[in-house]
Design a protein around this motif. Structure first.
Motif, PDB file in Angstrom:
ATOM      1  N   ASP A 285     -38.758 -57.328  22.122  1.00 56.03           N
ATOM      2  CA  ASP A 285     -37.744 -56.109  22.599  1.00 56.03           C
ATOM      3  C   ASP A 285     -38.286 -54.719  22.092  1.00 56.03           C
ATOM      4  O   ASP A 285     -38.144 -53.768  22.851  1.00 56.03           O
ATOM      5  CB  ASP A 285     -36.469 -56.850  22.514  1.00 56.03           C
ATOM      6  CG  ASP A 285     -36.147 -57.799  23.473  1.00 56.03           C
ATOM      7  OD1 ASP A 285     -36.923 -58.026  24.319  1.00 56.03           O
ATOM      8  OD2 ASP A 285     -34.871 -58.401  23.089  1.00 56.03           O
ATOM      9  N   VAL A 286     -38.235 -54.789  20.591  1.00 56.40           N
ATOM     10  CA  VAL A 286     -38.209 -53.443  20.060  1.00 56.40           C
ATOM     11  C   VAL A 286     -39.602 -52.761  20.328  1.00 56.40           C
ATOM     12  O   VAL A 286     -39.753 -51.587  20.720  1.00 56.40           O
ATOM     13  CB  VAL A 286     -38.190 -53.640  18.465  1.00 56.40           C
ATOM     14  CG1 VAL A 286     -38.736 -52.409  17.786  1.00 56.40           C
ATOM     15  CG2 VAL A 286     -36.928 -53.782  17.965  1.00 56.40           C
ATOM     16  N   HIS A 287     -40.777 -53.583  20.586  1.00 51.26           N
ATOM     17  CA  HIS A 287     -42.133 -53.083  20.686  1.00 51.26           C
ATOM     18  C   HIS A 287     -42.095 -52.426  22.387  1.00 51.26           C
ATOM     19  O   HIS A 287     -42.631 -51.626  22.659  1.00 51.26           O
ATOM     20  CB  HIS A 287     -43.292 -53.825  20.563  1.00 51.26           C
ATOM     21  CG  HIS A 287     -43.535 -53.879  18.850  1.00 51.26           C
ATOM     22  ND1 HIS A 287     -44.312 -52.987  18.509  1.00 51.26           N
ATOM     23  CD2 HIS A 287     -43.160 -54.498  18.067  1.00 51.26           C
ATOM     24  CE1 HIS A 287     -44.394 -53.003  17.188  1.00 51.26           C
ATOM     25  NE2 HIS A 287     -43.818 -54.136  16.951  1.00 51.26           N
ATOM     26  N   GLN A 288     -41.211 -53.557  23.337  1.00 45.19           N
ATOM     27  CA  GLN A 288     -41.424 -52.981  24.655  1.00 45.19           C
ATOM     28  C   GLN A 288     -40.615 -51.752  24.871  1.00 45.19           C
ATOM     29  O   GLN A 288     -40.900 -51.049  25.802  1.00 45.19           O
ATOM     30  CB  GLN A 288     -40.933 -54.211  25.337  1.00 45.19           C
ATOM     31  CG  GLN A 288     -41.383 -54.304  26.832  1.00 45.19           C
ATOM     32  CD  GLN A 288     -41.238 -55.418  27.697  1.00 45.19           C
ATOM     33  OE1 GLN A 288     -40.482 -56.519  26.878  1.00 45.19           O
ATOM     34  NE2 GLN A 288     -41.748 -55.467  28.632  1.00 45.19           N
ATOM     35  N   SER A 289     -39.790 -51.657  24.047  1.00 42.91           N
ATOM     36  CA  SER A 289     -38.684 -50.417  24.304  1.00 42.91           C
ATOM     37  C   SER A 289     -39.523 -49.252  23.914  1.00 42.91           C
ATOM     38  O   SER A 289     -39.023 -47.990  24.401  1.00 42.91           O
ATOM     39  CB  SER A 289     -37.550 -50.502  23.349  1.00 42.91           C
ATOM     40  OG  SER A 289     -37.657 -50.353  22.213  1.00 42.91           O
ATOM     41  N   LYS A 290     -40.367 -49.074  23.240  1.00 40.32           N
ATOM     42  CA  LYS A 290     -41.126 -48.132  22.916  1.00 40.32           C
ATOM     43  C   LYS A 290     -42.066 -47.592  23.979  1.00 40.32           C
ATOM     44  O   LYS A 290     -42.640 -46.629  24.041  1.00 40.32           O
ATOM     45  CB  LYS A 290     -41.988 -48.416  21.654  1.00 40.32           C
ATOM     46  CG  LYS A 290     -41.124 -48.578  20.420  1.00 40.32           C
ATOM     47  CD  LYS A 290     -42.255 -48.862  19.065  1.00 40.32           C
ATOM     48  CE  LYS A 290     -41.203 -49.460  17.728  1.00 40.32           C
ATOM     49  NZ  LYS A 290     -42.111 -49.654  16.633  1.00 40.32           N
ATOM     50  N   GLN A 291     -42.447 -48.823  24.918  1.00 39.82           N
ATOM     51  CA  GLN A 291     -43.349 -48.175  25.875  1.00 39.82           C
ATOM     52  C   GLN A 291     -42.377 -47.417  27.054  1.00 39.82           C
ATOM     53  O   GLN A 291     -41.392 -47.460  27.259  1.00 39.82           O
ATOM     54  CB  GLN A 291     -43.949 -49.582  26.598  1.00 39.82           C
ATOM     55  CG  GLN A 291     -44.320 -50.493  25.428  1.00 39.82           C
ATOM     56  CD  GLN A 291     -45.926 -49.768  24.851  1.00 39.82           C
ATOM     57  OE1 GLN A 291     -46.397 -48.980  25.320  1.00 39.82           O
ATOM     58  NE2 GLN A 291     -46.328 -50.188  23.858  1.00 39.82           N
ATOM     59  N   ARG A 292     -43.213 -47.146  28.103  1.00 35.25           N
ATOM     60  CA  ARG A 292     -42.543 -46.389  29.204  1.00 35.25           C
ATOM     61  C   ARG A 292     -42.060 -47.278  30.469  1.00 35.25           C
ATOM     62  O   ARG A 292     -41.341 -46.445  31.489  1.00 35.25           O
ATOM     63  CB  ARG A 292     -43.505 -45.454  29.782  1.00 35.25           C
ATOM     64  CG  ARG A 292     -44.685 -45.962  30.490  1.00 35.25           C
ATOM     65  CD  ARG A 292     -45.579 -44.988  31.008  1.00 35.25           C
ATOM     66  NE  ARG A 292     -46.799 -45.452  31.372  1.00 35.25           N
ATOM     67  CZ  ARG A 292     -47.065 -45.887  32.756  1.00 35.25           C
ATOM     68  NH1 ARG A 292     -46.158 -45.864  33.521  1.00 35.25           N
ATOM     69  NH2 ARG A 292     -48.497 -46.482  33.154  1.00 35.25           N
ATOM     70  N   GLY A 293     -41.918 -48.484  30.435  1.00 37.81           N
ATOM     71  CA  GLY A 293     -41.375 -49.229  31.181  1.00 37.81           C
ATOM     72  C   GLY A 293     -41.788 -50.787  31.417  1.00 37.81           C
ATOM     73  O   GLY A 293     -41.933 -51.251  30.007  1.00 37.81           O
ATOM     74  N   SER A 294     -41.532 -51.671  32.120  1.00 42.97           N
ATOM     75  CA  SER A 294     -41.534 -52.885  32.193  1.00 42.97           C
ATOM     76  C   SER A 294     -43.278 -53.282  31.953  1.00 42.97           C
ATOM     77  O   SER A 294     -43.895 -52.322  32.098  1.00 42.97           O
ATOM     78  CB  SER A 294     -41.142 -53.691  33.571  1.00 42.97           C
ATOM     79  OG  SER A 294     -41.972 -53.278  34.649  1.00 42.97           O
TER      80      SER A 294
END
Length: 226
Positions: free
Chosen positions: A156-165
């Motif tokens: 979740d932490v790493h995905q939140s750093k990206q621009r979307g799903s």
């Protein structure tokens, strides 16, 4: 030889168990001490005193433990680093790896001190003195008694750093996500690839493919002066 090393490791853990209570008693209620046996990552906590990080005996290793596990025998002590728990508690921690007589890492002794109150007093004194330091951006460390929850939190932490799903990420961003998780030691945990795949909604084969590509990209020389 294997039985001898196992007995030696058991003896080291047994000797350190009363030390856990002693350290926690010395520092008081703002400290917790956790003893880990990394031979069983999913239930690595064999002794705990204090409640700063909410650990319990039989609980899984934390994010920090996952990183140590990934480094294997190359792991080194990590001393006096400051992070925040996911609940917002400011914690100063030290993780001291345990080695057997062959030098193999098999566990760790971790000391965590809640320094939030000290930080508040420091801020108050600074305000009285007319000094207003900028608040430090501290990394968030995931402590948990369930290894699956720790891995999920890291995703979740790493995905939140990206621009979307996941579906909105381009190839470079997907490789960056897998590379970031790999750098944090996530894939040293048994079954983590499958868990990450499920969390992202992709196939197991796709997850292994992206992990392989991320590792290959990391190992590829970028050029420049030697």
């Amino acid at each position: 030889m294997g039985e001898t090393l196992a007995a030696e490791r058991d003896a080291i853990l047994a000797a350190l168990t009363p030390v856990v209570e002693g350290i926690a008693a010395t520092f008081g209620p703002l400290c917790d001490v956790v003893l880990h046996d990394y031979r069983t990552p999913e239930k690595s906590v064999v002794a705990v005193a204090g409640s700063v990080t909410g650990r319990t005996v039989g609980g899984a290793m934390s994010e920090i433990g996952i990183r140590v596990l990934a480094r294997g025998d190359e792991a080194a002590d990590e001393l006096n680093y400051v992070t925040r728990t996911r609940g917002g508690t400011l914690v100063k921690s030290s993780t001291m790896v345990l080695r057997d007589s062959t030098g193999a890492v098999f566990g760790a002794l971790c000391v965590n001190v809640d320094v939030g109150a000290v930080s508040q007093v420091h801020g108050l004194l600074g305000a009285l003195a007319g000094v207003r330091p900028e608040p430090a951006e501290l990394p968030t460390t995931t402590f948990g008694n369930d290894i699956d929850a720790v891995v999920d939190a890291l995703v979740d932490v790493h995905q939140s750093k990206q621009r979307g799903s996941w579906a909105e990420l381009d190839r470079a961003e997907r490789l960056e996500l897998f590379g970031g998780l790999d750098a944090r030691g996530v894939f040293a945990v048994r079954g983590a690839v499958e868990q990450v795949a499920a969390r992202l909604g992709i196939s197991r084969a796709s997850a292994y493919n992206y992990l392989s590509q991320a590792r290959a990209a990391h190992d590829t020389p970028t050029g420049g002066p030697a």
